[in-house]
Design a protein around this motif. Structure first.
Motif, PDB file in Angstrom:
ATOM      1  N   LEU A   5       0.851  -1.191   0.000  1.00  0.00           N
ATOM      2  CA  LEU A   5       0.000   0.000   0.000  1.00  0.00           C
ATOM      3  C   LEU A   5       0.881   1.233   0.000  1.00  0.00           C
ATOM      4  O   LEU A   5       1.763   1.363   0.845  1.00  0.00           O
ATOM      5  CB  LEU A   5      -0.901   0.031   1.241  1.00  0.00           C
ATOM      6  N   ARG A   6       0.648   2.081  -0.976  1.00  0.00           N
ATOM      7  CA  ARG A   6       1.285   3.405  -0.995  1.00  0.00           C
ATOM      8  C   ARG A   6       0.149   4.399  -0.861  1.00  0.00           C
ATOM      9  O   ARG A   6      -0.895   4.248  -1.494  1.00  0.00           O
ATOM     10  CB  ARG A   6       1.997   3.667  -2.310  1.00  0.00           C
ATOM     11  N   GLY A   7       0.364   5.420  -0.046  1.00  0.00           N
ATOM     12  CA  GLY A   7      -0.713   6.376   0.131  1.00  0.00           C
ATOM     13  C   GLY A   7      -0.213   7.742   0.541  1.00  0.00           C
ATOM     14  O   GLY A   7       0.930   7.901   0.973  1.00  0.00           O
ATOM     15  N   ALA A   8      -1.075   8.698   0.343  1.00  0.00           N
ATOM     16  CA  ALA A   8      -0.769  10.068   0.753  1.00  0.00           C
ATOM     17  C   ALA A   8      -2.069  10.808   0.994  1.00  0.00           C
ATOM     18  O   ALA A   8      -3.101  10.495   0.391  1.00  0.00           O
ATOM     19  CB  ALA A   8       0.052  10.788  -0.310  1.00  0.00           C
ATOM     20  N   ALA A   9      -1.997  11.765   1.871  1.00  0.00           N
ATOM     21  CA  ALA A   9      -3.121  12.661   2.114  1.00  0.00           C
ATOM     22  C   ALA A   9      -2.579  14.083   2.045  1.00  0.00           C
ATOM     23  O   ALA A   9      -1.389  14.320   2.262  1.00  0.00           O
ATOM     24  CB  ALA A   9      -3.753  12.388   3.482  1.00  0.00           C
TER      25      ALA A   9
ATOM     26  N   ALA B 106      -1.501  -4.584  -9.849  1.00  0.00           N
ATOM     27  CA  ALA B 106      -1.922  -3.286  -9.311  1.00  0.00           C
ATOM     28  C   ALA B 106      -3.441  -3.262  -9.258  1.00  0.00           C
ATOM     29  O   ALA B 106      -4.115  -3.576 -10.245  1.00  0.00           O
ATOM     30  CB  ALA B 106      -1.400  -2.156 -10.194  1.00  0.00           C
ATOM     31  N   LEU B 107      -3.985  -2.919  -8.110  1.00  0.00           N
ATOM     32  CA  LEU B 107      -5.429  -2.813  -7.940  1.00  0.00           C
ATOM     33  C   LEU B 107      -5.850  -1.361  -8.171  1.00  0.00           C
ATOM     34  O   LEU B 107      -5.017  -0.451  -8.167  1.00  0.00           O
ATOM     35  CB  LEU B 107      -5.826  -3.280  -6.542  1.00  0.00           C
ATOM     36  N   ALA B 108      -7.130  -1.144  -8.364  1.00  0.00           N
ATOM     37  CA  ALA B 108      -7.628   0.213  -8.617  1.00  0.00           C
ATOM     38  C   ALA B 108      -7.299   1.117  -7.434  1.00  0.00           C
ATOM     39  O   ALA B 108      -7.554   0.764  -6.282  1.00  0.00           O
ATOM     40  CB  ALA B 108      -9.131   0.184  -8.848  1.00  0.00           C
ATOM     41  N   PRO B 109      -6.732   2.286  -7.714  1.00  0.00           N
ATOM     42  CA  PRO B 109      -6.440   3.205  -6.609  1.00  0.00           C
ATOM     43  C   PRO B 109      -7.713   3.755  -5.985  1.00  0.00           C
ATOM     44  O   PRO B 109      -8.748   3.861  -6.647  1.00  0.00           O
ATOM     45  CB  PRO B 109      -5.635   4.326  -7.262  1.00  0.00           C
ATOM     46  N   ILE B 110      -7.610   4.085  -4.732  1.00  0.00           N
ATOM     47  CA  ILE B 110      -8.709   4.727  -4.009  1.00  0.00           C
ATOM     48  C   ILE B 110      -8.363   6.211  -3.964  1.00  0.00           C
ATOM     49  O   ILE B 110      -7.275   6.583  -3.524  1.00  0.00           O
ATOM     50  CB  ILE B 110      -8.820   4.154  -2.592  1.00  0.00           C
ATOM     51  N   ARG B 111      -9.281   7.050  -4.435  1.00  0.00           N
ATOM     52  CA  ARG B 111      -9.009   8.489  -4.498  1.00  0.00           C
ATOM     53  C   ARG B 111     -10.153   9.289  -3.901  1.00  0.00           C
ATOM     54  O   ARG B 111     -11.312   8.982  -4.125  1.00  0.00           O
ATOM     55  CB  ARG B 111      -8.818   8.947  -5.937  1.00  0.00           C
TER      56      ARG B 111
ATOM     57  N   LEU C 157      -6.796  12.491  -1.006  1.00  0.00           N
ATOM     58  CA  LEU C 157      -6.326  11.239  -0.435  1.00  0.00           C
ATOM     59  C   LEU C 157      -6.177  10.256  -1.575  1.00  0.00           C
ATOM     60  O   LEU C 157      -7.041  10.183  -2.455  1.00  0.00           O
ATOM     61  CB  LEU C 157      -7.327  10.695   0.589  1.00  0.00           C
ATOM     62  N   VAL C 158      -5.091   9.525  -1.586  1.00  0.00           N
ATOM     63  CA  VAL C 158      -4.911   8.451  -2.555  1.00  0.00           C
ATOM     64  C   VAL C 158      -4.248   7.267  -1.850  1.00  0.00           C
ATOM     65  O   VAL C 158      -3.352   7.442  -1.038  1.00  0.00           O
ATOM     66  CB  VAL C 158      -4.075   8.895  -3.780  1.00  0.00           C
ATOM     67  N   ILE C 159      -4.779   6.075  -2.141  1.00  0.00           N
ATOM     68  CA  ILE C 159      -4.180   4.823  -1.677  1.00  0.00           C
ATOM     69  C   ILE C 159      -4.046   3.943  -2.909  1.00  0.00           C
ATOM     70  O   ILE C 159      -5.031   3.707  -3.614  1.00  0.00           O
ATOM     71  CB  ILE C 159      -5.043   4.137  -0.599  1.00  0.00           C
ATOM     72  N   GLU C 160      -2.810   3.485  -3.163  1.00  0.00           N
ATOM     73  CA  GLU C 160      -2.537   2.659  -4.333  1.00  0.00           C
ATOM     74  C   GLU C 160      -2.131   1.262  -3.861  1.00  0.00           C
ATOM     75  O   GLU C 160      -0.998   1.054  -3.455  1.00  0.00           O
ATOM     76  CB  GLU C 160      -1.433   3.301  -5.179  1.00  0.00           C
ATOM     77  N   PRO C 161      -3.070   0.298  -3.920  1.00  0.00           N
ATOM     78  CA  PRO C 161      -2.758  -1.055  -3.472  1.00  0.00           C
ATOM     79  C   PRO C 161      -2.205  -1.942  -4.599  1.00  0.00           C
ATOM     80  O   PRO C 161      -2.581  -1.789  -5.769  1.00  0.00           O
ATOM     81  CB  PRO C 161      -4.113  -1.575  -3.002  1.00  0.00           C
ATOM     82  N   THR C 162      -1.316  -2.847  -4.234  1.00  0.00           N
ATOM     83  CA  THR C 162      -0.792  -3.864  -5.163  1.00  0.00           C
ATOM     84  C   THR C 162      -0.868  -5.198  -4.451  1.00  0.00           C
ATOM     85  O   THR C 162      -0.464  -5.313  -3.286  1.00  0.00           O
ATOM     86  CB  THR C 162       0.669  -3.556  -5.560  1.00  0.00           C
ATOM     87  N   LEU C 163      -1.372  -6.194  -5.139  1.00  0.00           N
ATOM     88  CA  LEU C 163      -1.476  -7.548  -4.604  1.00  0.00           C
ATOM     89  C   LEU C 163      -0.374  -8.401  -5.229  1.00  0.00           C
ATOM     90  O   LEU C 163      -0.154  -8.359  -6.436  1.00  0.00           O
ATOM     91  CB  LEU C 163      -2.855  -8.147  -4.924  1.00  0.00           C
TER      92      LEU C 163
END
Length: 166
Positions: free
Chosen positions: A97-101, A145-150, A158-164
């Motif tokens: 999980l990579r993320g930033a706010a 790479a899964l769909a980012p949450i924005r 806010l963005v969270i970029e998940p990878t499985l």
């Protein structure tokens, strides 16, 4: 660029919490995490952190940048190693999980010692975690790479970029 002392670090921590619960600023560019941030706080020792070892969130010193329009506080908090150990992940899999706010508080730069009340304060925490199953090396697995949450609303991004990994 300068660093924050422990008292200001606590204020930044409160600001980070407000960021996760409050409103922030819409921007024209696509907001993204800091891709240069290493996962799981690698490279930091306890003496470089503003939070004690028992804290679930570890916070290294934040960077404060003063600009023409305001003050920006950039932080790279991470989840403590003991919290990583209690998050269950199946053997042979991993999740990254990579993320930033980013929250912008118009007229609040003076809170961070930034001067005139007409300038804004921007708080920008970034995170990068890898949760791996027992005896699992994510580098040996296939990444999806899964769909980012924005979230992109006035004064808050806010963005969270998940990878499985499997």
């Amino acid at each position: 660029m300068r660093t924050l002392d422990i008292g200001t670090g606590i204020a930044v921590g409160i600001g980070v919490a407000c960021t996760l619960l409050g409103a922030g600023s819409a921007r024209a560019e696509t907001f993204s995490p800091d891709y240069s941030q290493v996962a799981n706080g690698a490279g930091y020792s306890q003496d470089q952190l503003l939070t004690p070892g028992y804290s679930p969130i570890q916070v290294p010193e934040a960077q404060v940048r003063d600009g023409k329009d305001g003050t920006t506080v950039v932080a790279h908090p991470f989840i403590a190693p003991w919290v990583h150990q209690v998050i269950p992940v199946a053997p042979g899999t991993a999740v990254e999980l990579r993320g930033a706010a980013r929250v912008q508080i118009p007229g609040a730069a003076a809170l961070a010692g930034g001067g005139s009340p007409g300038r804004s304060l921007v708080i920008n925490p970034n995170g990068h975690c890898v949760f791996a199953g027992p005896d699992t090396d994510p580098a040996t697995l296939d990444a999806t790479a899964l769909a980012p949450i924005r979230v992109d609303v006035p004064f808050f991004d806010l963005v969270i970029e998940p990878t499985l990994y499997r």
